[in-house]
Design a protein around this motif. Structure first.
Motif, mmCIF file in Angstrom:
data_model
loop_
_atom_site.group_PDB
_atom_site.id
_atom_site.type_symbol
_atom_site.label_atom_id
_atom_site.label_comp_id
_atom_site.label_asym_id
_atom_site.label_seq_id
_atom_site.Cartn_x
_atom_site.Cartn_y
_atom_site.Cartn_z
ATOM 1 N N MET A 1 104.066 34.937 35.045
ATOM 2 C CA MET A 1 103.531 36.046 35.825
ATOM 3 C C MET A 1 103.128 37.176 34.885
ATOM 4 O O MET A 1 103.827 37.485 33.920
ATOM 5 C CB MET A 1 104.562 36.541 36.832
ATOM 6 N N VAL A 2 101.998 37.791 35.176
ATOM 7 C CA VAL A 2 101.433 38.872 34.372
ATOM 8 C C VAL A 2 101.558 40.180 35.152
ATOM 9 O O VAL A 2 101.282 40.221 36.362
ATOM 10 C CB VAL A 2 99.958 38.589 34.041
ATOM 11 N N ALA A 3 101.982 41.245 34.475
ATOM 12 C CA ALA A 3 102.064 42.562 35.113
ATOM 13 C C ALA A 3 100.672 43.178 35.173
ATOM 14 O O ALA A 3 100.030 43.371 34.139
ATOM 15 C CB ALA A 3 103.012 43.459 34.332
ATOM 16 N N VAL A 4 100.215 43.472 36.374
ATOM 17 C CA VAL A 4 98.913 44.100 36.590
ATOM 18 C C VAL A 4 99.151 45.578 36.884
ATOM 19 O O VAL A 4 99.899 45.918 37.807
ATOM 20 C CB VAL A 4 98.161 43.435 37.756
ATOM 21 N N PRO A 5 98.531 46.482 36.123
ATOM 22 C CA PRO A 5 98.786 47.910 36.330
ATOM 23 C C PRO A 5 98.128 48.428 37.605
ATOM 24 O O PRO A 5 97.243 47.790 38.176
ATOM 25 C CB PRO A 5 98.156 48.556 35.093
ATOM 26 N N ALA A 6 98.560 49.595 38.019
ATOM 27 C CA ALA A 6 97.943 50.250 39.172
ATOM 28 C C ALA A 6 96.495 50.590 38.863
ATOM 29 O O ALA A 6 96.086 50.694 37.704
ATOM 30 C CB ALA A 6 98.722 51.519 39.512
ATOM 31 N N GLY A 7 95.708 50.759 39.908
ATOM 32 C CA GLY A 7 94.304 51.103 39.708
ATOM 33 C C GLY A 7 93.599 51.354 41.025
ATOM 34 O O GLY A 7 94.240 51.560 42.063
ATOM 35 N N MET B 1 100.999 38.945 38.961
ATOM 36 C CA MET B 1 100.127 37.842 39.361
ATOM 37 C C MET B 1 100.292 36.687 38.383
ATOM 38 O O MET B 1 100.463 36.904 37.178
ATOM 39 C CB MET B 1 98.658 38.294 39.402
ATOM 40 N N SER B 2 100.212 35.464 38.898
ATOM 41 C CA SER B 2 100.343 34.303 38.019
ATOM 42 C C SER B 2 99.172 34.266 37.042
ATOM 43 O O SER B 2 98.023 34.528 37.411
ATOM 44 C CB SER B 2 100.402 33.014 38.834
ATOM 45 N N ALA B 3 99.482 33.944 35.792
ATOM 46 C CA ALA B 3 98.456 33.928 34.743
ATOM 47 C C ALA B 3 97.416 32.858 34.989
ATOM 48 O O ALA B 3 96.277 32.968 34.508
ATOM 49 C CB ALA B 3 99.112 33.709 33.384
ATOM 50 N N ARG C 1 103.764 35.728 47.135
ATOM 51 C CA ARG C 1 102.780 35.899 48.207
ATOM 52 C C ARG C 1 101.385 35.698 47.642
ATOM 53 O O ARG C 1 101.207 35.534 46.424
ATOM 54 C CB ARG C 1 102.901 37.300 48.811
ATOM 55 N N LEU C 2 100.394 35.697 48.519
ATOM 56 C CA LEU C 2 99.007 35.690 48.076
ATOM 57 C C LEU C 2 98.581 37.109 47.716
ATOM 58 O O LEU C 2 99.039 38.073 48.343
ATOM 59 C CB LEU C 2 98.090 35.160 49.177
ATOM 60 N N PRO C 3 97.706 37.280 46.728
ATOM 61 C CA PRO C 3 97.205 38.628 46.443
ATOM 62 C C PRO C 3 96.303 39.111 47.574
ATOM 63 O O PRO C 3 95.662 38.313 48.261
ATOM 64 C CB PRO C 3 96.400 38.435 45.150
ATOM 65 N N THR C 4 96.273 40.411 47.761
ATOM 66 C CA THR C 4 95.262 40.966 48.657
ATOM 67 C C THR C 4 93.906 40.883 47.967
ATOM 68 O O THR C 4 93.815 40.687 46.751
ATOM 69 C CB THR C 4 95.549 42.432 48.995
ATOM 70 N N GLU C 5 92.859 41.047 48.749
ATOM 71 C CA GLU C 5 91.514 41.012 48.168
ATOM 72 C C GLU C 5 91.332 42.109 47.131
ATOM 73 O O GLU C 5 90.740 41.888 46.069
ATOM 74 C CB GLU C 5 90.482 41.151 49.281
ATOM 75 N N VAL D 1 99.424 33.002 42.856
ATOM 76 C CA VAL D 1 100.447 33.762 43.562
ATOM 77 C C VAL D 1 100.644 35.135 42.948
ATOM 78 O O VAL D 1 100.337 35.373 41.771
ATOM 79 C CB VAL D 1 101.788 33.006 43.601
ATOM 80 N N ALA D 2 101.175 36.035 43.762
ATOM 81 C CA ALA D 2 101.478 37.402 43.350
ATOM 82 C C ALA D 2 102.891 37.751 43.805
ATOM 83 O O ALA D 2 103.492 37.051 44.619
ATOM 84 C CB ALA D 2 100.459 38.369 43.943
ATOM 85 N N ARG D 3 103.415 38.850 43.269
ATOM 86 C CA ARG D 3 104.677 39.418 43.722
ATOM 87 C C ARG D 3 104.583 40.926 43.666
ATOM 88 O O ARG D 3 103.974 41.489 42.745
ATOM 89 C CB ARG D 3 105.843 38.970 42.840
#
Length: 220
Positions: free
Chosen positions: A1-7, A29-31, A105-109, A214-216
């Motif tokens: 899993m990769v950390a995605v920053p806020a934006g 999010m999964s890489a 979970r699934l990522p949002t759009e 997948v996301a978390r």
């Protein structure tokens, strides 16, 4: 899993010609897209048209994807993100998503597009042939995940190979319960493999160029 920053990302609807900004909180999010091997470990099933441990899973519906998320959460001792209805009796039912749950979970759009762009502003995060398997270079088939360059945040195959199911409903006024697909696939022309391109599918729809990642959520 990769950390995605806020934006922040701007989504748009081609039918209504409307655009709107969305703030995205940090998340994981999964890489890579979920592979066939990973899917089989969790569910015991090998869906799709061809088999390969490192091939992205395909031939999975949106419902299959949300069930996988819950199964993976339970496997890892996490709280499932979704409460699932009985779709055998109501095919238009929708799961309830608990945003406070720490499970998969699934990522949002909006999350998907923000993660795909990785702070870039163009249609793609790199030269198409270097980052994606698509109609022009795929030889008409799936390829193992991670074979192309990742974006700046370490996410592979955000474009090409298989489309990714997202959580969101596409356009409920016209298409009802159809869900959003993002990213383009191995059989698509170059114009489908762009960060902003949207496709739709009924949540029971299964085909050989649609998978998911997948996301978390990150607890606040």
């Amino acid at each position: 899993m990769v950390a995605v920053p806020a934006g922040r990302v701007i989504l748009s609807d081609r039918r209504t010609q409307r655009s709107w900004p969305v703030k995205v909180a940090p998340f994981l999010m999964s890489a890579f897209p979920v592979t066939q091997g990973w899917y089989a470990q969790v569910t015991g099933r090998w869906p799709g048209s061809v088999r390969g441990e490192r091939l992205p899973v395909e031939g999975v519906s949106w419902w299959d994807a949300v069930r996988f998320c819950n199964a993976l959460s339970r496997r890892e001792g996490l709280t499932p993100a979704y409460r699932l209805p009985d779709i055998e009796t109501d095919t238009d039912a929708a799961p309830h998503w608990d945003p406070s749950a720490n499970g998969y979970r699934l990522p949002t759009e909006a999350e998907w597009e923000h993660a795909c762009r990785a702070d870039t502003t163009g249609p793609r995060y790199g030269a198409l042939d270097e980052v994606a398997w698509y109609q022009g270079n795929s030889d008409g088939r799936l390829h193992p995940v991670g074979g192309k360059q990742p974006n700046a945040w370490g996410l592979h195959d955000m474009l090409g190979n298989v489309w990714d199911w997202c959580w969101d409903v596409y356009d409920p006024e016209v298409y009802g319960t159809y869900r959003v697909l993002r990213g383009g696939g191995w059989a698509d022309a170059h114009w489908s493999c762009r960060a902003s391109v949207r496709r739709r599918g009924h949540p029971t729809f299964r085909i050989d160029d649609v998978g998911f990642r997948v996301a978390r959520s990150i607890p606040r």
